[in-house]
Write an enzyme that holds these catalytic residues in place. Structure first.
Site, PDB file in Angstrom:
ATOM      1  N   ASP A  39       0.854  -1.189   0.000  1.00  0.00           N
ATOM      2  CA  ASP A  39       0.000   0.000   0.000  1.00  0.00           C
ATOM      3  C   ASP A  39       0.892   1.243   0.000  1.00  0.00           C
ATOM      4  OD1 ASP A  39      -1.697   2.217   1.210  1.00  0.00           O
ATOM      5  OD2 ASP A  39      -3.174   0.616   1.026  1.00  0.00           O
ATOM      6  N   ILE A  40       0.543   2.246  -0.815  1.00  0.00           N
ATOM      7  CA  ILE A  40       1.374   3.455  -0.885  1.00  0.00           C
ATOM      8  C   ILE A  40       1.159   4.385   0.305  1.00  0.00           C
ATOM      9  CG2 ILE A  40       1.577   3.411  -3.407  1.00  0.00           C
ATOM     10  CD1 ILE A  40      -0.498   5.732  -3.429  1.00  0.00           C
ATOM     11  N   ASN A  97     -13.077  -3.849   2.837  1.00  0.00           N
ATOM     12  CA  ASN A  97     -14.122  -2.833   2.951  1.00  0.00           C
ATOM     13  C   ASN A  97     -15.047  -2.983   1.749  1.00  0.00           C
ATOM     14  OD1 ASN A  97     -12.909  -1.610   5.247  1.00  0.00           O
ATOM     15  ND2 ASN A  97     -11.508  -0.519   3.918  1.00  0.00           N
ATOM     16  N   GLU A 105     -13.156   2.437  -0.879  1.00  0.00           N
ATOM     17  CA  GLU A 105     -12.728   3.613  -1.627  1.00  0.00           C
ATOM     18  C   GLU A 105     -12.374   3.310  -3.082  1.00  0.00           C
ATOM     19  OE1 GLU A 105      -9.673   5.560   0.631  1.00  0.00           O
ATOM     20  OE2 GLU A 105     -11.050   6.067   2.248  1.00  0.00           O
ATOM     21  N   VAL A 106     -11.956   2.083  -3.376  1.00  0.00           N
ATOM     22  CA  VAL A 106     -11.618   1.699  -4.753  1.00  0.00           C
ATOM     23  C   VAL A 106     -12.600   0.619  -5.186  1.00  0.00           C
ATOM     24  CG1 VAL A 106      -9.842   0.744  -6.278  1.00  0.00           C
ATOM     25  CG2 VAL A 106      -9.185   2.255  -4.382  1.00  0.00           C
ATOM     26  N   HIS A 110     -10.662  -5.877  -2.965  1.00  0.00           N
ATOM     27  CA  HIS A 110      -9.306  -5.972  -2.444  1.00  0.00           C
ATOM     28  C   HIS A 110      -9.343  -6.331  -0.963  1.00  0.00           C
ATOM     29  CE1 HIS A 110     -10.536  -1.746  -2.027  1.00  0.00           C
ATOM     30  NE2 HIS A 110      -9.679  -1.626  -1.016  1.00  0.00           N
ATOM     31  N   HIS A 112      -6.973  -6.038   2.488  1.00  0.00           N
ATOM     32  CA  HIS A 112      -5.815  -5.448   3.148  1.00  0.00           C
ATOM     33  C   HIS A 112      -5.246  -6.484   4.108  1.00  0.00           C
ATOM     34  CE1 HIS A 112      -6.907  -1.154   2.233  1.00  0.00           C
ATOM     35  NE2 HIS A 112      -8.121  -1.694   2.162  1.00  0.00           N
TER      36      HIS A 112
END
Length: 125
Positions: A39-40, A97, A105-106, A110, A112
């Site tokens: 993650d950035i 999420n 958010e995306v 995905h 995490h």
């Protein structure tokens, strides 16, 4: 801004662009079904994102439409990434999420993987 996980897949989302190689990422694992990258904006000392390579908005979308081999491959990839990163002991947290209430958010499914320190309770009380 959280998204509605019932929306159609948007192939211009950041993870789709990462999959196509249009946006760089620090990849830590890749196979036929999944891609994992750092993650950035890490929220823990270890923060890895694992995404399926298919175009799925949410866990519901993925579980309803993905072939069994893709589902199994993605779930296995999450475990492989955690093992390869040495996270099995002392432990890690998985988070997906989904939708607006889940603060997704995306609009690409995905997971995490958080680790590297005690993470505290699952939700703030």
């Amino acid at each position: 801004m959280p998204i509605d996980a019932t929306l159609p897949y948007d192939d211009q989302n950041i993870f789709a662009k990462i999959l196509r190689g249009e946006i760089p990422s620090t990849r830590v694992y890749e196979d036929d079904h999944a891609l994992a990258f750092l993650d950035i904006n890490p929220q823990a000392p270890t923060h890895i994102l694992v995404i399926p390579k298919g175009a799925y908005v949410s866990w519901d979308d993925f579980s309803a439409r993905a072939p069994d081999a893709e589902i199994a491959g993605f779930v296995r990839a999450v475990g492989i990434v955690a093992r390869n990163a040495g996270l099995v002991e002392p432990g890690y947290r998985l988070l997906a999420n989904i939708g607006q209430h889940g603060h997704q958010e995306v609009p690409h499914l995905h997971v995490h993987i958080f680790a590297g320190r005690p993470l505290g309770p699952m939700l703030a009380r």
